[in-house]
Design an enzyme around this catalytic site. Structure first.
Site, PDB file in Angstrom:
ATOM      1  N   HIS A  73     -12.243  45.176  80.068  1.00 31.83           N
ATOM      2  CA  HIS A  73     -12.074  43.865  80.709  1.00 31.83           C
ATOM      3  C   HIS A  73     -12.848  42.800  79.938  1.00 31.83           C
ATOM      4  CE1 HIS A  73     -10.783  45.153  85.058  1.00 31.83           C
ATOM      5  NE2 HIS A  73     -10.023  45.678  84.114  1.00 31.83           N
ATOM      6  N   TYR A 203     -14.785  38.780  92.487  1.00 30.01           N
ATOM      7  CA  TYR A 203     -15.962  38.653  93.362  1.00 30.01           C
ATOM      8  C   TYR A 203     -15.701  37.438  94.259  1.00 30.01           C
ATOM      9  CZ  TYR A 203     -18.753  41.702  90.256  1.00 30.01           C
ATOM     10  OH  TYR A 203     -19.254  42.762  89.521  1.00 30.01           O
ATOM     11  N   PRO A 295     -25.797  46.239  94.005  1.00 31.88           N
ATOM     12  CA  PRO A 295     -24.685  46.481  93.077  1.00 31.88           C
ATOM     13  C   PRO A 295     -23.910  45.225  92.661  1.00 31.88           C
ATOM     14  CG  PRO A 295     -24.196  47.383  95.246  1.00 31.88           C
ATOM     15  CD  PRO A 295     -25.599  46.911  95.285  1.00 31.88           C
ATOM     16  N   LYS A 299     -25.244  46.743  87.704  1.00 30.53           N
ATOM     17  CA  LYS A 299     -26.291  47.110  86.748  1.00 30.53           C
ATOM     18  C   LYS A 299     -26.886  48.505  86.971  1.00 30.53           C
ATOM     19  CE  LYS A 299     -25.810  43.641  84.412  1.00 30.53           C
ATOM     20  NZ  LYS A 299     -24.941  44.017  83.311  1.00 30.53           N
ATOM     21  N   TYR A 387     -23.910  39.858  82.451  1.00 29.86           N
ATOM     22  CA  TYR A 387     -22.926  40.786  83.023  1.00 29.86           C
ATOM     23  C   TYR A 387     -22.473  41.828  81.986  1.00 29.86           C
ATOM     24  CZ  TYR A 387     -19.238  42.390  86.166  1.00 29.86           C
ATOM     25  OH  TYR A 387     -18.461  43.166  87.002  1.00 29.86           O
TER      26      TYR A 387
HETATM   27  P1  FAS Z   1     -28.533  59.482  91.249  1.00 29.59           P
HETATM   28  O1  FAS Z   1     -29.072  59.166  92.622  1.00 29.59           O
HETATM   29  O2  FAS Z   1     -27.111  59.202  90.943  1.00 29.59           O
HETATM   30  O3  FAS Z   1     -28.749  61.040  90.944  1.00 29.59           O
HETATM   31  C1  FAS Z   1     -29.938  61.685  91.320  1.00 29.59           C
HETATM   32  C2  FAS Z   1     -29.630  63.176  91.453  1.00 29.59           C
HETATM   33  O4  FAS Z   1     -30.858  63.863  91.749  1.00 29.59           O
HETATM   34  C3  FAS Z   1     -28.667  63.465  92.587  1.00 29.59           C
HETATM   35  O5  FAS Z   1     -27.633  64.304  92.161  1.00 29.59           O
HETATM   36  C4  FAS Z   1     -29.545  64.140  93.649  1.00 29.59           C
HETATM   37  O6  FAS Z   1     -28.843  65.109  94.393  1.00 29.59           O
HETATM   38  C5  FAS Z   1     -30.619  64.784  92.792  1.00 29.59           C
HETATM   39  N1  FAS Z   1     -31.876  64.997  93.513  1.00 29.59           N
HETATM   40  C6  FAS Z   1     -32.463  64.175  94.421  1.00 29.59           C
HETATM   41  N2  FAS Z   1     -33.606  64.728  94.887  1.00 29.59           N
HETATM   42  C7  FAS Z   1     -33.728  65.937  94.250  1.00 29.59           C
HETATM   43  C8  FAS Z   1     -34.696  66.990  94.311  1.00 29.59           C
HETATM   44  N3  FAS Z   1     -35.742  66.902  95.120  1.00 29.59           N
HETATM   45  N4  FAS Z   1     -34.507  68.081  93.532  1.00 29.59           N
HETATM   46  C9  FAS Z   1     -33.429  68.154  92.695  1.00 29.59           C
HETATM   47  N5  FAS Z   1     -32.483  67.209  92.601  1.00 29.59           N
HETATM   48  C10 FAS Z   1     -32.637  66.107  93.376  1.00 29.59           C
HETATM   49  N6  FAS Z   1     -24.347  51.087  90.726  1.00 29.59           N
HETATM   50  C11 FAS Z   1     -23.454  50.229  90.188  1.00 29.59           C
HETATM   51  O7  FAS Z   1     -23.626  49.820  89.037  1.00 29.59           O
HETATM   52  N7  FAS Z   1     -22.353  49.816  90.928  1.00 29.59           N
HETATM   53  C12 FAS Z   1     -22.129  50.282  92.208  1.00 29.59           C
HETATM   54  O8  FAS Z   1     -21.161  49.899  92.852  1.00 29.59           O
HETATM   55  C13 FAS Z   1     -23.034  51.181  92.797  1.00 29.59           C
HETATM   56  N8  FAS Z   1     -22.817  51.680  94.069  1.00 29.59           N
HETATM   57  C14 FAS Z   1     -23.740  52.552  94.605  1.00 29.59           C
HETATM   58  C15 FAS Z   1     -23.577  53.078  95.919  1.00 29.59           C
HETATM   59  C16 FAS Z   1     -24.523  53.954  96.470  1.00 29.59           C
HETATM   60  C17 FAS Z   1     -24.346  54.510  97.873  1.00 29.59           C
HETATM   61  C18 FAS Z   1     -25.677  54.304  95.721  1.00 29.59           C
HETATM   62  C19 FAS Z   1     -26.745  55.215  96.313  1.00 29.59           C
HETATM   63  C20 FAS Z   1     -25.846  53.794  94.430  1.00 29.59           C
HETATM   64  C21 FAS Z   1     -24.865  52.919  93.863  1.00 29.59           C
HETATM   65  N9  FAS Z   1     -25.009  52.407  92.570  1.00 29.59           N
HETATM   66  C22 FAS Z   1     -24.129  51.554  92.006  1.00 29.59           C
HETATM   67  C23 FAS Z   1     -26.094  52.774  91.768  1.00 29.59           C
HETATM   68  C24 FAS Z   1     -25.794  54.135  91.205  1.00 29.59           C
HETATM   69  O9  FAS Z   1     -24.615  54.074  90.440  1.00 29.59           O
HETATM   70  C25 FAS Z   1     -27.012  54.563  90.445  1.00 29.59           C
HETATM   71  O10 FAS Z   1     -27.496  53.525  89.599  1.00 29.59           O
HETATM   72  C26 FAS Z   1     -26.776  55.801  89.641  1.00 29.59           C
HETATM   73  O11 FAS Z   1     -26.264  56.789  90.494  1.00 29.59           O
HETATM   74  C27 FAS Z   1     -28.120  56.187  89.048  1.00 29.59           C
HETATM   75  O12 FAS Z   1     -28.014  57.459  88.565  1.00 29.59           O
HETATM   76  P2  FAS Z   1     -29.261  58.475  88.657  1.00 29.59           P
HETATM   77  O13 FAS Z   1     -30.479  57.771  88.200  1.00 29.59           O
HETATM   78  O14 FAS Z   1     -28.797  59.694  87.972  1.00 29.59           O
HETATM   79  O15 FAS Z   1     -29.489  58.730  90.223  1.00 29.59           O
HETATM   80  C1  PHB Z   2     -17.293  49.239  91.391  1.00 30.27           C
HETATM   81  O1  PHB Z   2     -16.212  49.250  90.777  1.00 30.27           O
HETATM   82  O2  PHB Z   2     -17.661  50.174  92.142  1.00 30.27           O
HETATM   83  C2  PHB Z   2     -18.195  48.036  91.252  1.00 30.27           C
HETATM   84  C3  PHB Z   2     -17.859  47.053  90.331  1.00 30.27           C
HETATM   85  C4  PHB Z   2     -18.681  45.940  90.194  1.00 30.27           C
HETATM   86  C5  PHB Z   2     -19.819  45.833  90.983  1.00 30.27           C
HETATM   87  C6  PHB Z   2     -20.141  46.831  91.916  1.00 30.27           C
HETATM   88  C7  PHB Z   2     -19.315  47.938  92.049  1.00 30.27           C
HETATM   89  O3  PHB Z   2     -20.622  44.736  90.864  1.00 30.27           O
END
Ligand code: FAS
Ligand code: PHB
Length: 394
Positions: A73, A203, A295, A299, A387
């Site tokens: 994009h 957005y 989100p 980032k 961005y």
């Molecule tokens: P993660 O949380 O993805 O992974 C951590 C891992 O560690 C998990 O698999 C967990 O099970 C494991 N773990 C936890 N405790 C443990 C323990 N005690 N022992 C062993 N393993 C353990 N980012 C965006 O850019 N756009 C979005 O739209 C967006 N939406 C999101 C929605 C939600 C609900 C959440 C929670 C996050 C969102 N994020 C979004 C951010 C997300 O993408 C994170 O930045 C990304 O998952 C980060 O990855 P990790 O650092 O690997 O953490």
């Molecule tokens: C998504 O595609 O999940 C998404 C994209 C842009 C954002 C947040 C989430 O700022």
């Protein structure tokens, strides 16, 4: 007795990507993940990749499907006051773009690469506990595997276990500082097989609340609406979700909206959070274990990738060149980029959401900021360069 060079806690994007980069550099690592691989894959989260993240996935040798299926994009839309305006990200940033490719797919590609290389990932590792990472000696990790106590000796521990993980909670509270802002609303997200309402993300800022129309492909959309923190999923039927989303969109996007059954529906709270520093002796924090962004700026996943890039560089330099310069600089280097992303994510959230305590003056400020954004190339360039992702070594 099990031993490895780097014990990685967590098999999310941070842990899997770090493991992949270290393995390709010949550094032995073991991943301990508390959930099953199916559970990790079932999480629907991020969708937008900065160019730096795409480059890193290429370096890790896991970008083939990303290049085949990812959507490049060159811009985004922002809708407000009944119209949709385009921000030409690429022309404002010397040709840089973002790629739409779900976090789930990145996780799938990394899991497949790890399995193909025969690398150790212990899923459903319960009761993970970190030991002696600040004793000056070698750390070790204890955990239960099928109910049996196990010990993993290592040189270093990478805490890639997310915001609620054990790693940050294993550190003495007085050893680090936290900075936090919570938001008085959440995001209700729906994944559905329905065509995106526009060729790029939309957005929307609206008096009823923020909305976002993103996508995973040309036939699958990922849409969000700002919701109350007290909302529960059973209050939001698919019909109600699509009707509310339509009300918040500009007419052109609303007309293109084709409601469809939700394949996944979830509510996520929004938070800004940073833990400083990101290193404690032989324990390094990376990704959501160290920081969280709302989100709105897309980032979260990209910050996890840049942490992993810096940490992998430090560990590879340490093992290859017996130098600890990059490792010693890891925390400061990562935090500089983290805070720039925290600022941008907070600014985008403040610009586009309706805050319950917002007075009439704040509302006028929000309108003035959007009006200024679309009257100024400098303002659009600033949004665009953040961005698409700031330089990794600014
Ligand atoms: P993660 O949380 O993805 O992974 C951590 C891992 O560690 C998990 O698999 C967990 O099970 C494991 N773990 C936890 N405790 C443990 C323990 N005690 N022992 C062993 N393993 C353990 N980012 C965006 O850019 N756009 C979005 O739209 C967006 N939406 C999101 C929605 C939600 C609900 C959440 C929670 C996050 C969102 N994020 C979004 C951010 C997300 O993408 C994170 O930045 C990304 O998952 C980060 O990855 P990790 O650092 O690997 O953490
Ligand atoms: C998504 O595609 O999940 C998404 C994209 C842009 C954002 C947040 C989430 O700022």
């Amino acid at each position: 007795m099990q031993s490895t060079q780097v014990a990685i806690i967590g098999a999310g994007p941070s842990g899997l990507l770090l493991g992949q980069l270290l393995s390709r550099a010949g550094i032995h690592n073991v991943i301990l993940e508390q959930r099953s691989d199916e559970h990790v894959l079932a999480r629907v989260r991020a969708g937008i990749l900065e160019q730096g993240t795409v480059d890193l996935l290429e370096e890790a040798g896991v970008a083939d499907r990303l290049h085949q299926e990812g959507l490049v994009h060159d811009g985004i839309y922002i809708a407000f006051n009944g119209e949709r305006q385009h921000i030409a990200l690429s022309s404002l940033t010397g040709g840089r773009s973002v790629t739409v490719y779900g976090q789930t797919e990145i996780t799938r590609d990394l899991m497949a690469a790890r399995a193909a290389a025969g690398l150790s990932t212990h899923y459903e590792a319960a009761g993970v506990a970190l030991h002696d990472f600040e004793s000056g000696g070698k750390p070790w990790v204890s955990y239960l595997r099928n109910g049996k106590p196990e010990v993993l000796h290592c040189d270093y521990i990478a805490g890639c276990d997310g915001f609620h993980g054990v790693s940050r909670h294993s550190i003495a509270p007085d050893a680090f500082k936290t900075f936090e802002r919570t938001y008085p609303f959440g995001w209700l997200g729906v994944l559905a097989d329905t065509p995106p309402v526009a060729p790029e993300l939309v957005y929307a800022q609206h008096p009823r609340g923020f909305a976002l129309c993103s996508m995973r492909s040309r036939t699958r959309s990922r849409c969000y609406i700002q919701c109350c923190l007290t909302d529960s999923l059973n209050q939001w039927s698919d019909e109600l979700f699509w009707a509310e989303l339509r009300m918040r969109l500009d007419p052109v996007s609303a007309a293109a909206l084709q409601p469809a059954a939700a394949l996944e529906k979830s509510i996520a709270p929004l938070r800004s959070f940073v833990a400083e520093p990101m290193r404690f002796g032989r324990l390094f924090l990376a990704g959501d274990a160290a920081h969280i962004v709302p989100p709105t700026g897309a980032k979260g996943l990209n910050l996890a990738a840049s942490d992993v890039r810096y940490l992998a560089q430090g560990l590879i330099e340490h093992y290859r060149e017996h130098s600890s310069i990059a490792l010693n600089h890891y925390s400061a280097r990562a935090l500089q980029r983290v805070w720039r992303a925290e600022r941008f994510s907070w600014a985008m959230t403040r610009l586009l959401h309706s805050f319950p305590d917002q007075g009439s003056f704040d509302h006028r400020l929000q309108q003035a900021e959007l009006d200024y954004l679309f009257s100024s190339t400098a303002a659009q360039t600033s949004l665009a360069e953040n961005y698409v992702g700031l330089a990794l070594d600014a």
